[in-house]
Design an enzyme around this catalytic site. Structure first.
Site, PDB file in Angstrom:
ATOM      1  N   ARG A 211       0.824  -1.206   0.000  1.00 53.83           N
ATOM      2  CA  ARG A 211       0.000   0.000   0.000  1.00 53.83           C
ATOM      3  C   ARG A 211       0.864   1.264   0.000  1.00 53.83           C
ATOM      4  O   ARG A 211       2.015   1.243   0.460  1.00 53.83           O
ATOM      5  CB  ARG A 211      -0.924  -0.003   1.218  1.00 53.83           C
ATOM      6  CG  ARG A 211      -1.801  -1.249   1.303  1.00 53.83           C
ATOM      7  CD  ARG A 211      -2.497  -1.353   2.652  1.00 53.83           C
ATOM      8  NE  ARG A 211      -3.279  -2.579   2.760  1.00 53.83           N
ATOM      9  CZ  ARG A 211      -2.780  -3.744   3.188  1.00 53.83           C
ATOM     10  NH1 ARG A 211      -1.497  -3.823   3.552  1.00 53.83           N
ATOM     11  NH2 ARG A 211      -3.542  -4.815   3.262  1.00 53.83           N
ATOM     12  N   ARG A 281      -1.399  -2.380  -6.947  1.00 55.83           N
ATOM     13  CA  ARG A 281      -1.443  -3.497  -5.991  1.00 55.83           C
ATOM     14  C   ARG A 281      -2.239  -4.668  -6.570  1.00 55.83           C
ATOM     15  O   ARG A 281      -1.829  -5.832  -6.457  1.00 55.83           O
ATOM     16  CB  ARG A 281      -2.061  -2.980  -4.699  1.00 55.83           C
ATOM     17  CG  ARG A 281      -2.254  -3.983  -3.585  1.00 55.83           C
ATOM     18  CD  ARG A 281      -2.738  -3.226  -2.348  1.00 55.83           C
ATOM     19  NE  ARG A 281      -3.239  -4.129  -1.334  1.00 55.83           N
ATOM     20  CZ  ARG A 281      -2.468  -4.800  -0.500  1.00 55.83           C
ATOM     21  NH1 ARG A 281      -1.160  -4.694  -0.575  1.00 55.83           N
ATOM     22  NH2 ARG A 281      -2.993  -5.593   0.414  1.00 55.83           N
ATOM     23  N   TYR A 314       2.286 -17.708  10.151  1.00 60.20           N
ATOM     24  CA  TYR A 314       2.328 -16.727   9.066  1.00 60.20           C
ATOM     25  C   TYR A 314       3.721 -16.130   8.900  1.00 60.20           C
ATOM     26  O   TYR A 314       4.240 -16.036   7.788  1.00 60.20           O
ATOM     27  CB  TYR A 314       1.304 -15.633   9.360  1.00 60.20           C
ATOM     28  CG  TYR A 314       0.994 -14.724   8.198  1.00 60.20           C
ATOM     29  CD1 TYR A 314       0.521 -15.231   6.997  1.00 60.20           C
ATOM     30  CD2 TYR A 314       1.158 -13.349   8.314  1.00 60.20           C
ATOM     31  CE1 TYR A 314       0.212 -14.393   5.936  1.00 60.20           C
ATOM     32  CE2 TYR A 314       0.854 -12.504   7.263  1.00 60.20           C
ATOM     33  CZ  TYR A 314       0.374 -13.036   6.077  1.00 60.20           C
ATOM     34  OH  TYR A 314       0.071 -12.200   5.037  1.00 60.20           O
TER      35      TYR A 314
END
Length: 335
Positions: A211, A281, A314
């Site tokens: 972002r 993106r 993760y």
């Protein structure tokens, strides 16, 4: 009207003050005796009256629990109308906590703890400062305000849970637009002609897929960037809400760039044929998928909170992501 320090009488209605808030009671006469029946918090009563006047709900008076408890729903009825009335009562009660002090603290909470942008934080403050409307901003704002108040022990967790169950954020219409490579190239050229700094931002957006806010953040301390074997990565570890980037992968070494989001907005405003940076993106995600990069790795690279992978596993995806990113890096060399 008669009154004492904490009690105000208007005909058959009593208004009591308690800890800076007001509660309504109705005088009822039964067998020669006068009883006070609790109606609800003044804010609830007023808001319910306005809603009923506008035809949003029916004409049954709002019922609520006595002061010290959260608003009840005994008089709310059933079905969709009852659910709407319960929401009105809950939101009205929550709005009583929107004092100047709480609003200021809420703004600090949004900016410093939630990592929300200044513009969005101001939008949320504006939303809770006005009567509730069924907009996404208002829905998000009231939910966050309830979480904030509960985190500061200003309201009970049970009340916050009621708000979260009653006030749902409606889904936005899916934006399925993905720019073409030609549109990406054209935008990069327009950015380069406009400003080297703006071009650099767009180039990193194409390389990383993260972002704009995250790009601007890493450029404040570019010396933390790590490069080797044709791939660079920046250990960002920035999470807020459903967003979280551990590493920013890219190719071009970072440098300190003095540019703001307003400069990007100005570029997009001046060049209507340029692709908005948010779509870079989406292009990156689409291209990585074409190159057979696993979806979980794309999520990791772009900073989406895990949906298919347990959170504790993760962060261990870094090594795999670094290898998978090389597929995209190789493709980028030809662009």
């Amino acid at each position: 009207m008669t009154k004492d320090k904490t009690r105000y009488k208007y005909g058959d209605y009593i208004l009591r003050e308690r800890k800076g808030r007001y509660y309504v009671y109705k005088l009822e006469y039964e067998n020669g005796e006068v009883k006070e029946r609790y109606v609800g918090p003044l804010a609830d009563v007023v808001e319910s009256y306005l809603k009923m006047k506008l035809g949003v709900v029916g004409d049954t008076p709002l019922q609520a629990d006595p002061p010290g408890f959260e608003p009840g729903t005994s008089g709310s009825g059933g079905g969709k109308e009852g659910t709407e009335r319960r929401k009105i009562a809950l939101v009205a009660n929550l709005r009583q906590y929107a004092t100047d002090g709480n609003i200021k603290a809420f703004y600090d909470y949004l900016m410093n703890e939630r990592g929300i942008s200044e513009k969005t934080a101001k939008d949320y403050i504006n939303a809770i400062s006005k009567p509730y409307k069924e907009t996404r901003d208002a829905q998000k704002a009231y939910r966050l305000f309830a979480r904030f108040l509960a985190s500061r022990n200003i309201i009970h967790d049970e009340f916050a849970d009621k708000i979260l169950k009653a006030v749902k954020v409606k889904k936005a219409n899916a934006d399925i637009y993905i720019p073409t490579l030609e549109e990406i190239k054209r935008t990069l050229q327009l950015a380069k002609d406009y400003s080297e700094n703006v071009y650099f931002i767009y180039r990193i957006a194409l390389e990383s897929g993260v972002r704009l806010s995250e790009i601007l953040k890493v450029l404040k301390e570019p010396e933390r960037d790590i490069c080797g074997n044709d791939v660079c990565y920046y250990p960002l570890s920035w999470t807020r809400g459903y967003k979280g980037v551990f590493y920013v992968f890219h190719i071009t070494p970072l440098k300190r760039v003095e540019v703001t989001k307003w400069a990007i907005a100005d570029f997009e405003r001046r060049h209507k044929d340029a692709i908005a940076i948010k779509y870079f993106r989406k292009f990156v995600a689409s291209k990585m998928a074409e190159l057979s990069v696993p979806l979980d790795i794309i999520d990791f690279i772009q900073g989406r909170k895990p949906t298919r992978v347990l959170t504790q596993h993760y962060v261990s995806l870094f090594g795999i992501a670094k290898e998978q990113y090389k597929k995209y890096a190789e493709w980028l060399k030809g662009v």
